[in-house]
Design a protein around this motif. Structure first.
Motif, mmCIF file in Angstrom:
data_model
loop_
_atom_site.group_PDB
_atom_site.id
_atom_site.type_symbol
_atom_site.label_atom_id
_atom_site.label_comp_id
_atom_site.label_asym_id
_atom_site.label_seq_id
_atom_site.Cartn_x
_atom_site.Cartn_y
_atom_site.Cartn_z
ATOM 1 N N LYS A 15 28.127 -56.092 -8.922
ATOM 2 C CA LYS A 15 28.031 -57.444 -9.498
ATOM 3 C C LYS A 15 27.976 -58.492 -8.403
ATOM 4 C CE LYS A 15 29.422 -57.413 -14.212
ATOM 5 N NZ LYS A 15 30.584 -57.131 -15.057
ATOM 6 N N PHE A 19 21.136 -57.934 -7.154
ATOM 7 C CA PHE A 19 20.519 -59.024 -7.898
ATOM 8 C C PHE A 19 21.107 -59.006 -9.311
ATOM 9 C CE2 PHE A 19 16.478 -60.677 -5.780
ATOM 10 C CZ PHE A 19 16.951 -60.442 -4.509
ATOM 11 N N PRO A 20 21.034 -60.142 -9.991
ATOM 12 C CA PRO A 20 21.694 -60.204 -11.316
ATOM 13 C C PRO A 20 21.103 -59.246 -12.348
ATOM 14 C CG PRO A 20 20.703 -62.332 -10.718
ATOM 15 C CD PRO A 20 20.490 -61.433 -9.572
ATOM 16 N N CYS A 21 19.979 -58.630 -12.056
ATOM 17 C CA CYS A 21 19.378 -57.707 -13.017
ATOM 18 C C CYS A 21 20.181 -56.408 -13.131
ATOM 19 C CB CYS A 21 17.947 -57.366 -12.592
ATOM 20 S SG CYS A 21 17.853 -56.572 -10.984
ATOM 21 N N THR A 22 21.192 -56.202 -12.273
ATOM 22 C CA THR A 22 21.889 -54.899 -12.261
ATOM 23 C C THR A 22 22.514 -54.557 -13.619
ATOM 24 O OG1 THR A 22 23.569 -53.558 -11.172
ATOM 25 C CG2 THR A 22 24.051 -55.896 -11.322
ATOM 26 N N GLN A 23 22.339 -53.309 -13.989
ATOM 27 C CA GLN A 23 22.856 -52.812 -15.265
ATOM 28 C C GLN A 23 23.430 -51.424 -15.046
ATOM 29 O OE1 GLN A 23 19.462 -52.580 -17.847
ATOM 30 N NE2 GLN A 23 19.751 -54.643 -18.637
ATOM 31 N N ARG A 143 6.940 -50.973 -11.643
ATOM 32 C CA ARG A 143 7.571 -52.254 -11.329
ATOM 33 C C ARG A 143 6.785 -53.127 -10.377
ATOM 34 N NH1 ARG A 143 10.803 -48.424 -11.765
ATOM 35 N NH2 ARG A 143 12.351 -48.481 -13.409
ATOM 36 N N THR A 148 3.261 -53.539 -13.720
ATOM 37 C CA THR A 148 3.918 -54.252 -14.833
ATOM 38 C C THR A 148 2.852 -54.878 -15.731
ATOM 39 O OG1 THR A 148 4.219 -56.282 -13.544
ATOM 40 C CG2 THR A 148 6.111 -54.821 -13.685
ATOM 41 N N MET A 155 10.299 -55.469 -22.223
ATOM 42 C CA MET A 155 11.461 -55.582 -21.330
ATOM 43 C C MET A 155 11.148 -55.247 -19.868
ATOM 44 S SD MET A 155 13.701 -52.244 -22.496
ATOM 45 C CE MET A 155 14.926 -52.396 -21.216
ATOM 46 N N TRP A 156 10.050 -54.524 -19.626
ATOM 47 C CA TRP A 156 9.718 -54.163 -18.243
ATOM 48 C C TRP A 156 8.619 -55.048 -17.653
ATOM 49 C CZ3 TRP A 156 13.376 -51.560 -16.218
ATOM 50 C CH2 TRP A 156 14.066 -50.586 -16.957
ATOM 51 N N THR A 158 8.157 -57.758 -15.915
ATOM 52 C CA THR A 158 8.971 -58.723 -15.174
ATOM 53 C C THR A 158 8.148 -59.796 -14.456
ATOM 54 O OG1 THR A 158 8.987 -57.047 -13.464
ATOM 55 C CG2 THR A 158 10.981 -57.269 -14.779
ATOM 56 N N ASP A 159 6.896 -59.504 -14.152
ATOM 57 C CA ASP A 159 6.072 -60.484 -13.434
ATOM 58 C C ASP A 159 5.638 -61.580 -14.417
ATOM 59 O OD1 ASP A 159 4.192 -61.965 -12.085
ATOM 60 O OD2 ASP A 159 3.185 -60.235 -11.183
#
Ligand code: PMP
Length: 448
Positions: A15, A19-23, A143, A148, A155-156, A158-159
């Protein structure tokens, strides 16, 4: 074994610094510290049977001694120089792959699935001198920017500025619709796009089984008919075998199993057994169009190539495709049984070989997604790692290392039966309360 970090500490570091995308999966995630064939172990020493294999990656098992030995031997001998110098492993691997996949005699090595698809798309543009692509809704191809752009799953994508020369046609699947009817609709959309823009389209890219899209197998005859239509417009077919390739579905390539030979095939994941490698392979004619200098720093490096050679040896010597078909049938039968036992929970079972999915609550996918997370968590607590995918993330994904045993499948199904049984019991209790009367369960449980 023993991990020095707790799950909370690892989560906190992720965290703080990713990057904030971490899941991550699970409310209470384990920290995985070691693996052995179909098993992984966490920092507290708890062992899990892996039914996800890192999304098809470790098809040949975690730390398979025959493969790990090859990686380590090469790491001690020569790690890397540059692919411009001559080394043996990548040359041997290219020969080996062309023998195993004679329809695709030329191969280009890179480092990931995204990179393989990106290379295949660029190759198709060079070959046809056209810019556009056709792709299926709910697909996933990578990605990078171009991959993409051809990815249908929202959801994938991203661009924020995707390539706008991409035509999406409906995938040949809809819940409750006959597969041949769905195939007909998809092919009719394909025909429309080709008629309208065929002269500007380089290639269509397809996963023979949509993995992230929820284990959607291309219906019988669909790919062959699509290929014929594409050919008449000079459009290439790219088979994205990044999840399906190397035996998981019952043959080395799912596209061939489903009756089509593509112009370009892309591979990654299982080929490296855990070590990064990607590849795209093509016919002589198509490969000839990549006639400008192009090379990857790490693509086909000695460690990845030597590992991949050991992976291919193992797949062949242990006849893993046949094993995937055999054990996959047993697993599918077991999952079908769950659908019969729990028709309110399990809506559909899909897939081929050891690439199977069980969709939960198809008619209420938001609730289904919540329940999928619950099933994943409880299965993990019982010692089984399973995955999830699908447009609404309400599909349980089963794609274990192919070295898994029949007894592991039986034990997993027993655990799944217990987890789904408890959910069903709760449902019956709620139904009973709502009706203010007796449910089938309470009535049948009562002693005469
Ligand atoms: N294609 C498919 C079908 C995939 O499943 C994935 C990854 N899940 C990719 C491409 C992208 O591969 P990578 O993550 O190695 O770039």
């Amino acid at each position: 074994v023993g991990s020095v970090m707790t799950p909370e500490e690892v989560v906190a570091l992720r965290k703080a610094h990713f990057f904030p995308c971490t899941q991550h999966f699970y409310k209470n995630p384990p920290v995985l510290v070691s693996g052995s064939m179909q098993h992984v172990t966490d920092g507290e020493g708890k062992a899990y049977t892996d039914f996800f294999a890192g999304v098809s990656v470790v098809a040949t098992g975690h730390c398979n001694p025959a493969i790990a030995e090859a990686t380590v031997r090469q790491a001690r001998k020569l790690q890397h120089t540059t692919t411009i110098y001559l080394t043996e492993p990548s040359a041997k691997l290219a020969k080996r792959m062309s023998e195993l996949l004679p329809a695709y005699p030329r191969v280009f090595f890179c480092n990931s699935g995204s990179e393989a698809n990106e290379g295949a798309l660029v190759l198709a543009r060079r070959h046809t001198k056209r810019r556009g692509f056709i792709s299926l809704t709910e697909s996933l191809h990578g990605r990078t920017s171009l991959t993409t752009s051809v990815t249908g799953l929202q959801m994938w994508r991203t661009d924020p500025f995707p390539d706008d020369h991409v035509y999406f046609i409906p995938r040949p699947y809809a819940y409750g619709v006959d597969p041949q009817e769905a195939a007909k609709r998809s092919l009719s959309a394909l025909e429309d796009v080709l008629r309208e823009a065929g002269d500007n389209i380089a290639a269509m890219i397809v996963e023979p089984i949509q993995g992230n899209g929820g284990m959607i197998v291309m219906p019988e005859g669909y790919l062959a008919r699509a290929k014929k239509m594409l050919e008449s417009y000079g459009v290439l077919l790219i088979a994205d075998e990044i999840q399906t390739g190397f035996g998981r579905t019952g043959q080395l390539l799912a596209s061939q199993q489903l009756g089509v030979q593509a112009d370009i095939v892309t591979m990654a994941k299982a080929l490296g057994g855990g070590i990064p490698i990607g590849a795209f392979a093509a016919t002589e004619e198509v490969a000839a169009s990549l006639n400008v200098p192009s090379a990857s720093t790490f693509g086909g490096n000695p460690i990845s190539a030597e590992t991949a050679l050991a992976v291919l040896d193992y797949i062949e010597s242990e006849n893993l495709p046949e094993r995937a078909a055999r054990l996959g049938s047993a697993l599918k039968l077991g999952l079908e049984r769950m659908r019969v036992f729990y028709p309110h929970i399990v809506s559909e079972v899909r897939g081929l070989g050891l690439m199977l999915g069980a969709e939960l609550y198809a008619e209420d996918p938001t609730y289904g997604a919540m329940m999928t997370d619950r099933v994943l968590e409880e299965m993990k607590d019982r010692g089984f790692l399973i995955g999830k995918n699908g447009v609404s993330r309400n599909v349980l994904a089963f794609q274990p290392p192919i070295v898994i045993e029949a007894s592991d499948i039986e034990l997993m199904l027993e655990a799944l039966d217990a987890v789904l049984g408890a959910i069903e019991q709760e449902r019956l209790t709620v139904t009973e309360k709502e009706q203010g009367g007796e449910s089938e369960a309470s009535a049948s449980n009562r002693q005469p």
